[in-house]
Design a protein around this motif. Sequence first.
Motif, mmCIF file in Angstrom:
data_model
loop_
_atom_site.group_PDB
_atom_site.id
_atom_site.type_symbol
_atom_site.label_atom_id
_atom_site.label_comp_id
_atom_site.label_asym_id
_atom_site.label_seq_id
_atom_site.Cartn_x
_atom_site.Cartn_y
_atom_site.Cartn_z
ATOM 1 N N ALA A 221 0.606 -1.219 0.537
ATOM 2 C CA ALA A 221 0.197 -0.261 -0.157
ATOM 3 C C ALA A 221 0.733 1.752 -0.049
ATOM 4 O O ALA A 221 0.528 2.979 -0.717
ATOM 5 N N PHE A 222 1.699 1.323 0.704
ATOM 6 C CA PHE A 222 2.652 2.101 0.869
ATOM 7 C C PHE A 222 3.891 2.307 -0.284
ATOM 8 O O PHE A 222 3.193 3.851 -1.168
ATOM 9 N N LEU A 223 3.734 1.525 -0.820
ATOM 10 C CA LEU A 223 4.959 1.033 -2.547
ATOM 11 C C LEU A 223 3.172 2.172 -2.981
ATOM 12 O O LEU A 223 3.902 3.183 -4.532
ATOM 13 N N ALA A 224 1.872 1.706 -3.958
ATOM 14 C CA ALA A 224 1.526 2.092 -3.967
ATOM 15 C C ALA A 224 1.385 4.122 -3.923
ATOM 16 O O ALA A 224 0.978 4.257 -5.357
ATOM 17 N N ASP A 225 1.199 4.739 -2.500
ATOM 18 C CA ASP A 225 1.174 5.813 -2.293
ATOM 19 C C ASP A 225 1.923 6.590 -2.923
ATOM 20 O O ASP A 225 1.969 7.336 -3.903
ATOM 21 N N MET A 226 3.289 5.858 -3.062
ATOM 22 C CA MET A 226 4.699 6.469 -3.626
ATOM 23 C C MET A 226 5.181 6.986 -5.423
ATOM 24 O O MET A 226 5.383 7.843 -5.509
ATOM 25 N N ALA A 227 3.766 5.425 -5.303
ATOM 26 C CA ALA A 227 4.572 5.610 -7.381
ATOM 27 C C ALA A 227 3.914 6.801 -8.077
ATOM 28 O O ALA A 227 4.864 7.158 -8.985
ATOM 29 N N GLY A 228 2.895 7.008 -7.356
ATOM 30 C CA GLY A 228 2.551 8.580 -7.874
ATOM 31 C C GLY A 228 2.944 9.652 -7.672
ATOM 32 O O GLY A 228 2.548 11.194 -7.986
ATOM 33 N N THR A 229 4.101 9.383 -7.021
ATOM 34 C CA THR A 229 4.538 10.700 -6.648
ATOM 35 C C THR A 229 5.832 11.496 -6.634
ATOM 36 O O THR A 229 6.139 12.136 -6.500
ATOM 37 N N CYS A 230 6.810 9.345 -6.137
ATOM 38 C CA CYS A 230 8.107 10.133 -6.590
ATOM 39 C C CYS A 230 8.122 9.970 -8.131
ATOM 40 O O CYS A 230 8.182 9.709 -8.931
ATOM 41 N N ARG A 231 10.063 11.000 -8.125
ATOM 42 C CA ARG A 231 9.707 11.041 -9.720
ATOM 43 C C ARG A 231 10.239 9.440 -10.299
ATOM 44 O O ARG A 231 10.696 8.904 -11.184
ATOM 45 N N ARG A 232 11.133 8.697 -9.171
ATOM 46 C CA ARG A 232 12.278 7.452 -9.666
ATOM 47 C C ARG A 232 11.382 6.203 -8.396
ATOM 48 O O ARG A 232 11.532 6.820 -7.299
ATOM 49 N N LEU A 233 11.155 4.885 -8.827
ATOM 50 C CA LEU A 233 10.678 4.185 -7.759
ATOM 51 C C LEU A 233 12.255 3.127 -8.988
ATOM 52 O O LEU A 233 12.314 2.743 -9.762
ATOM 53 N N GLY A 234 13.033 2.621 -7.588
ATOM 54 C CA GLY A 234 13.184 0.814 -7.949
ATOM 55 C C GLY A 234 13.601 0.064 -6.575
ATOM 56 O O GLY A 234 13.009 0.414 -6.146
ATOM 57 N N SER A 235 14.693 -0.992 -7.554
ATOM 58 C CA SER A 235 14.386 -2.133 -6.498
ATOM 59 C C SER A 235 16.065 -2.509 -6.618
ATOM 60 O O SER A 235 16.555 -2.251 -7.620
ATOM 61 N N ILE A 236 16.806 -2.760 -5.361
ATOM 62 C CA ILE A 236 18.080 -3.679 -5.846
ATOM 63 C C ILE A 236 17.436 -4.873 -4.686
ATOM 64 O O ILE A 236 16.704 -5.075 -4.534
ATOM 65 N N CYS A 237 19.034 -6.053 -5.952
ATOM 66 C CA CYS A 237 18.225 -7.166 -6.222
ATOM 67 C C CYS A 237 16.911 -8.082 -6.134
ATOM 68 O O CYS A 237 16.218 -7.583 -6.986
ATOM 69 N N LEU A 238 16.744 -8.463 -4.884
ATOM 70 C CA LEU A 238 15.505 -9.718 -4.896
ATOM 71 C C LEU A 238 14.190 -8.291 -4.520
ATOM 72 O O LEU A 238 12.919 -8.932 -3.999
ATOM 73 N N GLY A 239 14.702 -6.852 -4.448
ATOM 74 C CA GLY A 239 13.395 -6.361 -3.785
ATOM 75 C C GLY A 239 11.968 -6.180 -5.054
ATOM 76 O O GLY A 239 11.685 -5.680 -4.956
ATOM 77 N N ALA A 240 13.129 -6.703 -6.353
ATOM 78 C CA ALA A 240 12.348 -6.508 -7.606
ATOM 79 C C ALA A 240 10.815 -7.305 -7.384
ATOM 80 O O ALA A 240 9.782 -7.634 -8.025
ATOM 81 N N ALA B 219 7.265 -6.243 -8.156
ATOM 82 C CA ALA B 219 6.677 -6.639 -9.228
ATOM 83 C C ALA B 219 4.867 -7.647 -8.152
ATOM 84 O O ALA B 219 3.937 -7.080 -8.960
ATOM 85 N N ARG B 220 5.334 -7.670 -7.384
ATOM 86 C CA ARG B 220 3.767 -8.071 -6.489
ATOM 87 C C ARG B 220 3.200 -6.812 -7.058
ATOM 88 O O ARG B 220 1.316 -6.980 -6.847
ATOM 89 N N GLY B 221 3.093 -5.458 -6.513
ATOM 90 C CA GLY B 221 2.413 -4.573 -6.567
ATOM 91 C C GLY B 221 2.344 -3.850 -8.068
ATOM 92 O O GLY B 221 0.994 -3.126 -8.249
#
Length: 335
Positions: free
Chosen positions: A102-121, A125-127
Amino acid sequence: MPSFYAKPEEKTRTVAIVLFDRTKLIDVTGPLQVFNDARMPCGQPAYAIQLLSETGGLVVTDTGVALDTLPFSHAVSAPPDTLLVSGGQSALQAASSQALLAFLADMAGTCRRLGSICLGAFILARGGHLDGRRATTHWEDCAQFRDAFPAIDVREDSIYEQDRGVWTSAGVTAGIDMALAMVEEDLGRNEALRLARSLVLYVKRTGGQRQFSAALDQQIRSSSDRFDALVTEIRANLAADLSVPRLADMARMSERNFSRLFTETMGASPAQFIEELRVDAACDALQRGDVSVAQAPFLFGFGNPERLRRAFQRRKGISPSDYEARFGPRRPEAT
């Protein structure tokens, strides 16, 4: 002068890294160090870094070292410019956290960049943040990643991928490469290269290249360590005579027996193995600017430019000059 009149490259950007229980320490500290050391043209720190977790407080990493974090609510009230999700095996469990998703969903529309390191992908992906995009993750988990998320274009050979503002990186230290690429995007190539030199990185790798060097790839495929000493000798003398008769003599074996055992052990014929090492070494040298395309055939044992060109086409799918143009050092940027 008020900050809102500042040039974009002169503004301090906030980078937030999401942690969860038993997150991999270097997935956090590697990119953190890059962003911490980055400087704007005026010499001031380019980034303010925040570590986030669901409730805030200490988060124990996979090493047992605990890192202090701010709660998600802090970022909701003041969204960061860049939000990265850390990795480690525990990311697979964290991907089922409804609070995190839910937090990532909120942030996706406000952050300029969204990313992951290693298995954070797996968390991104789940979101649904990687659907229809190119992405990568640790090489050991790419097959599982592809099977679990068929809507994602998985690039298992990439160091990192960037697709429409969403970034993913390969295993562990690839997060450092991705952070350097983000710095280059924000502050220019010169600052990224300065950081690479400062951090004593062997080479600033670029997205789109393989996660392994040719030598490591061959060692992984090898069925034993029988030829390790010979491979070390080969790598140190790539411009020398590395014909089968010469290699068999070095290994104190007959040519026929050497060719058979080497191919069985290394998963490639001697000629294929040596060509891959030579191309890999030439690529590294071209990328660093240590040699020119004209010098490479003779310094790495190809003998002539045509053999170099054919080897590059087989191994990289492009010519040596195209490789140099894409990955080699660029001219200093105008200031």
